[in-house]
Design a protein around this motif. Structure first.
Motif, PDB file in Angstrom:
ATOM      1  N   HIS A  28       0.816  -1.219   0.000  1.00  0.00           N
ATOM      2  CA  HIS A  28       0.000   0.000   0.000  1.00  0.00           C
ATOM      3  C   HIS A  28       0.849   1.269   0.000  1.00  0.00           C
ATOM      4  CE1 HIS A  28      -3.809  -2.033   0.260  1.00  0.00           C
ATOM      5  NE2 HIS A  28      -3.263  -2.865   1.124  1.00  0.00           N
ATOM      6  N   GLY A  29       2.161   1.104  -0.147  1.00  0.00           N
ATOM      7  CA  GLY A  29       3.046   2.265  -0.232  1.00  0.00           C
ATOM      8  C   GLY A  29       3.336   2.914   1.106  1.00  0.00           C
ATOM      9  N   ALA A  30       3.145   2.179   2.191  1.00  0.00           N
ATOM     10  CA  ALA A  30       3.285   2.761   3.527  1.00  0.00           C
ATOM     11  C   ALA A  30       4.501   2.247   4.292  1.00  0.00           C
ATOM     12  CB  ALA A  30       2.018   2.488   4.327  1.00  0.00           C
ATOM     13  N   ALA A  31       5.408   1.585   3.625  1.00  0.00           N
ATOM     14  CA  ALA A  31       6.602   1.075   4.309  1.00  0.00           C
ATOM     15  C   ALA A  31       7.825   1.823   3.802  1.00  0.00           C
ATOM     16  CB  ALA A  31       6.765  -0.421   4.061  1.00  0.00           C
ATOM     17  N   ARG A  32       8.690   2.192   4.740  1.00  0.00           N
ATOM     18  CA  ARG A  32       9.949   2.843   4.378  1.00  0.00           C
ATOM     19  C   ARG A  32      11.061   1.803   4.389  1.00  0.00           C
ATOM     20  NH1 ARG A  32       8.281   6.762   8.501  1.00  0.00           N
ATOM     21  NH2 ARG A  32       9.851   5.734   9.763  1.00  0.00           N
ATOM     22  N   ALA A  33      12.127   2.110   3.675  1.00  0.00           N
ATOM     23  CA  ALA A  33      13.269   1.192   3.607  1.00  0.00           C
ATOM     24  C   ALA A  33      13.766   0.851   5.003  1.00  0.00           C
ATOM     25  CB  ALA A  33      14.392   1.804   2.771  1.00  0.00           C
ATOM     26  N   ARG A  34      13.842   1.844   5.870  1.00  0.00           N
ATOM     27  CA  ARG A  34      14.378   1.623   7.219  1.00  0.00           C
ATOM     28  C   ARG A  34      13.510   0.638   7.998  1.00  0.00           C
ATOM     29  NH1 ARG A  34      19.201   1.969   9.777  1.00  0.00           N
ATOM     30  NH2 ARG A  34      18.705   1.564  11.928  1.00  0.00           N
ATOM     31  N   GLU A  35      12.200   0.698   7.838  1.00  0.00           N
ATOM     32  CA  GLU A  35      11.306  -0.233   8.526  1.00  0.00           C
ATOM     33  C   GLU A  35      11.508  -1.665   8.027  1.00  0.00           C
ATOM     34  OE1 GLU A  35       7.779   3.027   9.234  1.00  0.00           O
ATOM     35  OE2 GLU A  35       7.731   1.762   7.455  1.00  0.00           O
ATOM     36  N   ILE A  36      11.648  -1.806   6.728  1.00  0.00           N
ATOM     37  CA  ILE A  36      11.873  -3.135   6.156  1.00  0.00           C
ATOM     38  C   ILE A  36      13.219  -3.679   6.631  1.00  0.00           C
ATOM     39  CG2 ILE A  36      12.204  -4.412   4.003  1.00  0.00           C
ATOM     40  CD1 ILE A  36      10.250  -2.308   2.729  1.00  0.00           C
ATOM     41  N   GLU A  37      14.229  -2.834   6.568  1.00  0.00           N
ATOM     42  CA  GLU A  37      15.562  -3.220   7.028  1.00  0.00           C
ATOM     43  C   GLU A  37      15.534  -3.611   8.508  1.00  0.00           C
ATOM     44  OE1 GLU A  37      19.929  -1.144   7.679  1.00  0.00           O
ATOM     45  OE2 GLU A  37      18.428  -0.110   6.464  1.00  0.00           O
ATOM     46  N   ASP A  38      14.875  -2.800   9.332  1.00  0.00           N
ATOM     47  CA  ASP A  38      14.792  -3.096  10.765  1.00  0.00           C
ATOM     48  C   ASP A  38      14.100  -4.435  11.020  1.00  0.00           C
ATOM     49  OD1 ASP A  38      16.093  -0.738  11.348  1.00  0.00           O
ATOM     50  OD2 ASP A  38      14.283   0.317  12.019  1.00  0.00           O
ATOM     51  N   PHE A  39      13.029  -4.707  10.273  1.00  0.00           N
ATOM     52  CA  PHE A  39      12.325  -5.979  10.426  1.00  0.00           C
ATOM     53  C   PHE A  39      13.264  -7.152  10.139  1.00  0.00           C
ATOM     54  CE2 PHE A  39      10.148  -9.504   8.307  1.00  0.00           C
ATOM     55  CZ  PHE A  39       9.291  -9.918   9.325  1.00  0.00           C
ATOM     56  N   PHE A  40      13.950  -7.097   9.005  1.00  0.00           N
ATOM     57  CA  PHE A  40      14.848  -8.185   8.632  1.00  0.00           C
ATOM     58  C   PHE A  40      15.991  -8.348   9.634  1.00  0.00           C
ATOM     59  CE2 PHE A  40      13.451  -7.709   4.006  1.00  0.00           C
ATOM     60  CZ  PHE A  40      12.609  -8.799   4.087  1.00  0.00           C
ATOM     61  N   ARG A  41      16.511  -7.232  10.133  1.00  0.00           N
ATOM     62  CA  ARG A  41      17.602  -7.306  11.116  1.00  0.00           C
ATOM     63  C   ARG A  41      17.099  -7.851  12.444  1.00  0.00           C
ATOM     64  NH1 ARG A  41      21.926  -5.178   8.737  1.00  0.00           N
ATOM     65  NH2 ARG A  41      21.680  -3.406   7.350  1.00  0.00           N
ATOM     66  N   CYS A  42      15.951  -7.377  12.892  1.00  0.00           N
ATOM     67  CA  CYS A  42      15.372  -7.841  14.161  1.00  0.00           C
ATOM     68  C   CYS A  42      15.136  -9.353  14.130  1.00  0.00           C
ATOM     69  CB  CYS A  42      14.056  -7.101  14.415  1.00  0.00           C
ATOM     70  SG  CYS A  42      13.164  -7.665  15.869  1.00  0.00           S
ATOM     71  N   LYS A  43      14.682  -9.845  13.012  1.00  0.00           N
ATOM     72  CA  LYS A  43      14.413 -11.281  12.856  1.00  0.00           C
ATOM     73  C   LYS A  43      15.675 -12.074  12.501  1.00  0.00           C
ATOM     74  CE  LYS A  43       9.965 -10.905  13.435  1.00  0.00           C
ATOM     75  NZ  LYS A  43       9.248 -11.559  14.511  1.00  0.00           N
ATOM     76  N   LYS A  44      16.802 -11.362  12.379  1.00  0.00           N
ATOM     77  CA  LYS A  44      18.086 -11.977  12.017  1.00  0.00           C
ATOM     78  C   LYS A  44      18.012 -12.688  10.664  1.00  0.00           C
ATOM     79  CE  LYS A  44      19.915 -11.983  16.586  1.00  0.00           C
ATOM     80  NZ  LYS A  44      19.656 -10.614  16.799  1.00  0.00           N
ATOM     81  N   PHE A  45      17.159 -12.145   9.782  1.00  0.00           N
ATOM     82  CA  PHE A  45      16.971 -12.704   8.448  1.00  0.00           C
ATOM     83  C   PHE A  45      18.086 -12.275   7.503  1.00  0.00           C
ATOM     84  CE2 PHE A  45      14.759 -12.954   4.292  1.00  0.00           C
ATOM     85  CZ  PHE A  45      14.331 -14.275   4.358  1.00  0.00           C
ATOM     86  N   VAL A  46      18.763 -11.157   7.834  1.00  0.00           N
ATOM     87  CA  VAL A  46      19.872 -10.655   7.026  1.00  0.00           C
ATOM     88  C   VAL A  46      21.091 -10.437   7.919  1.00  0.00           C
ATOM     89  CG1 VAL A  46      18.380  -9.542   5.319  1.00  0.00           C
ATOM     90  CG2 VAL A  46      19.178  -8.238   7.296  1.00  0.00           C
ATOM     91  N   LEU A  47      22.248 -10.396   7.287  1.00  0.00           N
ATOM     92  CA  LEU A  47      23.480 -10.105   8.013  1.00  0.00           C
ATOM     93  C   LEU A  47      23.518  -8.628   8.379  1.00  0.00           C
ATOM     94  CD1 LEU A  47      25.977 -12.173   5.829  1.00  0.00           C
ATOM     95  CD2 LEU A  47      24.849 -12.854   7.971  1.00  0.00           C
ATOM     96  N   ASP A  48      24.248  -8.308   9.412  1.00  0.00           N
ATOM     97  CA  ASP A  48      24.327  -6.925   9.882  1.00  0.00           C
ATOM     98  C   ASP A  48      25.362  -6.152   9.072  1.00  0.00           C
ATOM     99  OD1 ASP A  48      23.739  -4.722  11.367  1.00  0.00           O
ATOM    100  OD2 ASP A  48      25.052  -5.247  13.036  1.00  0.00           O
ATOM    101  N   MET A  49      24.949  -5.746   7.871  1.00  0.00           N
ATOM    102  CA  MET A  49      25.803  -4.980   6.965  1.00  0.00           C
ATOM    103  C   MET A  49      25.030  -3.739   6.539  1.00  0.00           C
ATOM    104  SD  MET A  49      27.101  -8.208   4.644  1.00  0.00           S
ATOM    105  CE  MET A  49      27.973  -7.166   3.507  1.00  0.00           C
ATOM    106  N   PRO A  50      25.723  -2.646   6.239  1.00  0.00           N
ATOM    107  CA  PRO A  50      25.009  -1.437   5.823  1.00  0.00           C
ATOM    108  C   PRO A  50      24.351  -1.602   4.458  1.00  0.00           C
ATOM    109  CG  PRO A  50      27.375  -1.124   5.645  1.00  0.00           C
ATOM    110  CD  PRO A  50      27.164  -2.459   6.299  1.00  0.00           C
ATOM    111  N   VAL A  51      23.239  -0.908   4.288  1.00  0.00           N
ATOM    112  CA  VAL A  51      22.543  -0.901   3.002  1.00  0.00           C
ATOM    113  C   VAL A  51      23.218   0.135   2.109  1.00  0.00           C
ATOM    114  CG1 VAL A  51      20.355  -0.389   1.846  1.00  0.00           C
ATOM    115  CG2 VAL A  51      20.355  -1.582   4.039  1.00  0.00           C
ATOM    116  N   PRO A  52      23.564  -0.228   0.872  1.00  0.00           N
ATOM    117  CA  PRO A  52      24.163   0.750  -0.031  1.00  0.00           C
ATOM    118  C   PRO A  52      23.238   1.967  -0.188  1.00  0.00           C
ATOM    119  CG  PRO A  52      24.276  -1.452  -0.973  1.00  0.00           C
ATOM    120  CD  PRO A  52      23.407  -1.542   0.249  1.00  0.00           C
TER     121      PRO A  52
END
Length: 101
Positions: free
Chosen positions: A28-52
């Motif tokens: 619905h266009g209501a998610a920001r990159a930071r929210e998506i990134e935070d979700f993946f990091r919180c769930k440990k779904f991605v490695l802790d590396m900076p987003v380009p």
């Protein structure tokens, strides 16, 4: 987004329940990159590396129907082809310059 998946991540039903909420916001266009990134990091779904920096965006794009999705996918594909072509041309110029030296 340029995030590196964590191959050791184990997802569970709660992950999927939370993901549905995030996906609905994104569609619905209501998610920001930071929210998506935070979700993946919180769930440990991605490695802790900076987003380009070039992969960061303010908000997702609403996708109300298949036409909207198809249009967005087509625009992304065109942009990627143009980027790839520019990189190839840059490499060719560099290689041609090196061959003359």
């Amino acid at each position: 987004m340029g995030l590196e998946p964590n191959s050791g991540c184990v997802v569970n039903p709660r992950f999927y329940e939370d993901a549905v909420l995030l996906i609905n916001a994104a569609v619905h266009g209501a998610a920001r990159a930071r929210e998506i990134e935070d979700f993946f990091r919180c769930k440990k779904f991605v490695l802790d590396m900076p987003v380009p920096e070039e992969r960061v965006f303010e908000n997702t794009v609403p996708m109300w129907n298949a036409d909207t999705v198809n249009d967005l996918v087509a625009r992304v594909a065109i942009a990627q082809r143009e980027k790839d072509e520019a990189q190839k041309n840059s490499f060719r110029k560099h290689a041609a310059g090196a061959a003359h030296n």
